[in-house]
Structures are given as C-alpha cells and as structure tokens.
Design a protein around this motif. Structure first.
Motif, short mmCIF file in Angstrom:
data_model
loop_
_atom_site.label_atom_id
_atom_site.label_comp_id
_atom_site.label_asym_id
_atom_site.label_seq_id
_atom_site.Cartn_x
_atom_site.Cartn_y
_atom_site.Cartn_z
N PRO A 144 -9.97 8.07 3.64
CA PRO A 144 -9.65 8.59 2.30
C PRO A 144 -8.15 8.78 2.07
N ILE A 145 -7.33 8.38 3.04
CA ILE A 145 -5.89 8.67 2.95
C ILE A 145 -5.20 7.71 1.99
N GLY A 146 -5.46 6.42 2.18
CA GLY A 146 -4.88 5.41 1.29
C GLY A 146 -3.50 4.95 1.72
N GLY A 147 -2.95 3.99 0.98
CA GLY A 147 -1.61 3.50 1.24
C GLY A 147 -1.47 2.84 2.59
N ASN A 148 -0.34 3.08 3.23
CA ASN A 148 -0.06 2.48 4.53
C ASN A 148 -1.04 2.92 5.61
N HIS A 149 -1.70 4.04 5.38
CA HIS A 149 -2.69 4.52 6.35
C HIS A 149 -3.82 3.51 6.49
N TRP A 150 -4.17 2.84 5.39
CA TRP A 150 -5.20 1.79 5.45
C TRP A 150 -4.76 0.65 6.38
N ILE A 151 -3.49 0.31 6.33
CA ILE A 151 -2.96 -0.77 7.20
C ILE A 151 -3.12 -0.38 8.66
N GLN A 152 -2.79 0.88 8.98
CA GLN A 152 -2.96 1.35 10.35
C GLN A 152 -4.43 1.33 10.76
N SER A 153 -5.30 1.75 9.86
CA SER A 153 -6.73 1.75 10.17
C SER A 153 -7.23 0.34 10.43
N LYS A 154 -6.84 -0.59 9.59
CA LYS A 154 -7.29 -1.97 9.75
C LYS A 154 -6.88 -2.53 11.11
N SER A 155 -5.76 -2.07 11.63
CA SER A 155 -5.25 -2.60 12.90
C SER A 155 -6.14 -2.24 14.09
N VAL A 156 -7.01 -1.24 13.96
CA VAL A 156 -7.87 -0.85 15.09
C VAL A 156 -9.32 -1.29 14.87
N LEU A 157 -9.56 -2.13 13.87
CA LEU A 157 -10.90 -2.69 13.66
C LEU A 157 -11.15 -3.86 14.61
N LYS A 158 -12.40 -4.09 14.92
CA LYS A 158 -12.80 -5.31 15.59
C LYS A 158 -12.56 -6.49 14.64
N PRO A 159 -12.51 -7.72 15.14
CA PRO A 159 -12.23 -8.87 14.27
C PRO A 159 -13.09 -8.95 13.01
N LYS A 160 -14.36 -8.57 13.08
CA LYS A 160 -15.22 -8.61 11.89
C LYS A 160 -15.62 -7.20 11.44
N GLY A 161 -14.74 -6.25 11.76
CA GLY A 161 -15.02 -4.88 11.38
C GLY A 161 -14.80 -4.62 9.90
N THR A 162 -15.19 -3.43 9.46
CA THR A 162 -15.14 -3.08 8.03
C THR A 162 -14.41 -1.77 7.84
N LEU A 163 -13.48 -1.77 6.89
CA LEU A 163 -12.73 -0.57 6.49
C LEU A 163 -13.13 -0.22 5.06
N VAL A 164 -13.50 1.05 4.85
CA VAL A 164 -13.86 1.52 3.52
C VAL A 164 -12.89 2.62 3.10
N GLY A 165 -12.18 2.39 2.01
CA GLY A 165 -11.33 3.42 1.43
C GLY A 165 -12.12 4.19 0.39
N PHE A 166 -11.92 5.51 0.35
CA PHE A 166 -12.66 6.28 -0.65
C PHE A 166 -11.84 7.42 -1.24
N GLY A 167 -10.54 7.28 -1.22
CA GLY A 167 -9.68 8.31 -1.80
C GLY A 167 -8.22 7.94 -1.63
N PHE A 168 -7.37 8.78 -2.20
CA PHE A 168 -5.93 8.54 -2.15
C PHE A 168 -5.20 9.82 -1.76
N PHE A 169 -5.60 10.43 -0.66
CA PHE A 169 -4.99 11.70 -0.26
C PHE A 169 -3.47 11.59 -0.13
N SER A 170 -2.98 10.40 0.25
CA SER A 170 -1.55 10.24 0.47
C SER A 170 -0.74 10.40 -0.81
N MET A 171 -1.40 10.37 -1.96
CA MET A 171 -0.70 10.56 -3.24
C MET A 171 -0.34 12.01 -3.50
N PHE A 172 -0.94 12.93 -2.73
CA PHE A 172 -0.78 14.35 -3.02
C PHE A 172 -0.31 15.11 -1.78
N GLN A 173 0.47 16.13 -2.05
CA GLN A 173 0.90 17.03 -0.98
C GLN A 173 1.06 18.42 -1.58
#
Length: 285
Positions: free
Chosen positions: A212-241
């Motif tokens: 749910p973080i979004g942004g560059n965090h998705w890129i980091q998450s994708k890097s630890v997936l298996k070759p045919k793994g799946t990443l689901v984004g469901f928010g943009f927490f990184s937009m807020f602080q």
C-alpha cells in the motif's frame, strides 16, 4: 440528524459537524441508523482531495458502516427493519443515518458486536479479494505484506494463515508482535532494508506481495518477486506524512504505468492496482 461534512481540503479539522434531514431510501436502498463508521485510508485521501471519484465539496465521507436498518425501499425484500448490518457506503458514512444499496449490505451474526463487525467490512473484503483475485495461491506459497500491522495488513495476515501461506510482514519496531500474533514473520523496516532482508530469507523470491506504500516502494517490492510473481498495489501511503500531502498522483502514475505495461509481457512479473468499485447495481466487484 448530525453528519460530519468535509468543507475544505485538509486535516481532521476540515470536518464540520452539521445538522440535516434524515434521508429517504430509494426503492433499492436501506436507511441505516449508524452505530459505527470505519475510518479508512480512502477517507484520508478524500480529505486531501486525492480520492479520484469523490464528490465535489462539501460532502460527507465515510466508506463503511455498521448499524440497524430502520427503513427499506419498495424493492427490498432481503432485509427487514431491525436487522443489524454492515455495509460499504463509500461516501456518507460519517452520519447518524445513511442510505446504502441493499446489494452492498450484509447481515451481522448475533454473536458479533457492532463495534467488532465494522472492522470486517472494508479491511477484510479488501484483503480477501486481493489474496484470491489476482493469483491462484496454494498452501506453502510465500507472501509479503507491507504495513502488516495496519487494518488491511492484519486482515491479510489472518486470511493468509487460513490459506496455509508462508507470510512475511513489514512493520515498525513497536508492532512486530502484532504481525507475529497474526501468523506472519515480522520484518522491522525501521532497522533493516526489507528488500535485502527478503533476499536473504527467500533467495528465490516470493510468490505474491501486497503493497500500500506506492511509488518507488513498488519497484523495491517487485525486485523480490519470483520471475512469475505478482505485486498488488492498494494505496499510496508514500503521498502522505503526518497527515500532510508530500507527493502527487502524477508522481505515482509515472511509476504505476510502466509497471502495468511491463506486466503485460509474456512471463513477466505481474502488477495490479486494486480498488473496490461498486458496479451499477451497487454490489461489490
């Protein structure tokens, strides 16, 4: 009746308690006396003017409610006055009374209190749909859940445990016990780089990630997936602080669009952006 009206963009102080008439349900709707209303990240986005389908100001937020049916529309036959229900209102839940399409409501079992039931609506529906909609996960598959000590995160941990999944959850230092109590292996993102830690724990990668973080965090998450793994984004927490906007939808889109396009390639790691969308009949897809 009283309702909380969002009168301007900003923090909680932008909500103003006002008086209005009790609404009348349409032919396919229920009128509900609200006992509890959930507070979702979608409501935070609405306050800051970042929720795409929100009505124009002023309006009453409130994505999910629990309460008692006090009136039914002419076409409603599956609910009766006096029924305790939970429902996805999407808007209008911060009120003493709210109307909702009967297809978006569920009766509450007698053994569950209304304060317990309200947390089952948005959080558990979201978690269940994400874990079952985008990839066929089977017992033993590996899952990484970010913000795992939050509402959707804990719901996802509990559901993943019933599915027999091996689950990791990122959280802050003081919340590792919450993750562990709900069946996850806690990763304290305050003290370690989660991507580096996951490569040590799962060198071949994980099957599925909820982020749910979004942004560059998705890129980091994708890097630890298996070759045919799946990443689901469901928010943009990184937009807020600290309840202040520090990013933009455009910044998120610059990362989201390449992820979506890249996932269309044969054999590629998949990316999906999740949201609950009511169809024209009011039911949840």
């Amino acid at each position: 009746m009283k309702h909380a009206v969002l009168t301007k963009i900003g923090g909680p102080e932008s909500l103003e308690l006002q008086e209005t008439t009790i609404p009348k349900p349409l032919k396919d709707e229920l009128l509900v006396k609200v006992d509890h209303a959930g507070v979702a990240f979608a409501d935070v986005m609405m306050r800051h003017g970042k929720y795409p389908s929100a009505p124009k100001l002023p309006f009453t937020p409130g994505y999910d409610i629990c309460g008692t049916v006090v009136e039914t529309g002419d076409n409603v036959s599956d609910f009766n006055v006096g029924d305790k229900i939970i429902a996805l209102t999407q808007f209008g839940g911060y009120a003493q009374y709210a109307t909702v399409h009967h297809g978006r409501a569920i009766k509450v079992p007698e053994l569950i209190t209304t304060s317990e039931a309200v947390v089952l609506v948005l959080n558990y529906i979201s978690a269940y749909q994400m874990l079952t909609k985008y990839k066929k996960l089977t017992s033993g598959n590996t899952v990484l859940i970010h913000s795992a000590a939050g509402g959707v995160g804990t719901a996802a941990l509990q559901i993943a445990r019933t599915m027999g999944l091996k689950t990791y959850g990122t959280c802050s230092t003081g919340k590792t016990k919450i993750v562990e109590q709900n069946g996850g292996i806690a990763i304290d993102y305050k003290t370690v780089d989660f991507a580096q830690q996951m490569r040590k724990l799962e060198p071949d990668g994980v099957d599925f990630i909820l982020d749910p973080i979004g942004g560059n965090h998705w890129i980091q998450s994708k890097s630890v997936l298996k070759p045919k793994g799946t990443l689901v984004g469901f928010g943009f927490f990184s937009m807020f602080q600290n309840d202040k906007v520090i990013g933009s939808i455009m910044d998120i889109g610059k990362i989201m669009i390449p992820l979506i396009l890249g996932s269309m390639l044969p054999g590629a790691k998949k990316f999906h952006m999740y949201s609950i969308k009511p169809n024209q009949y009011g039911k949840i897809q």
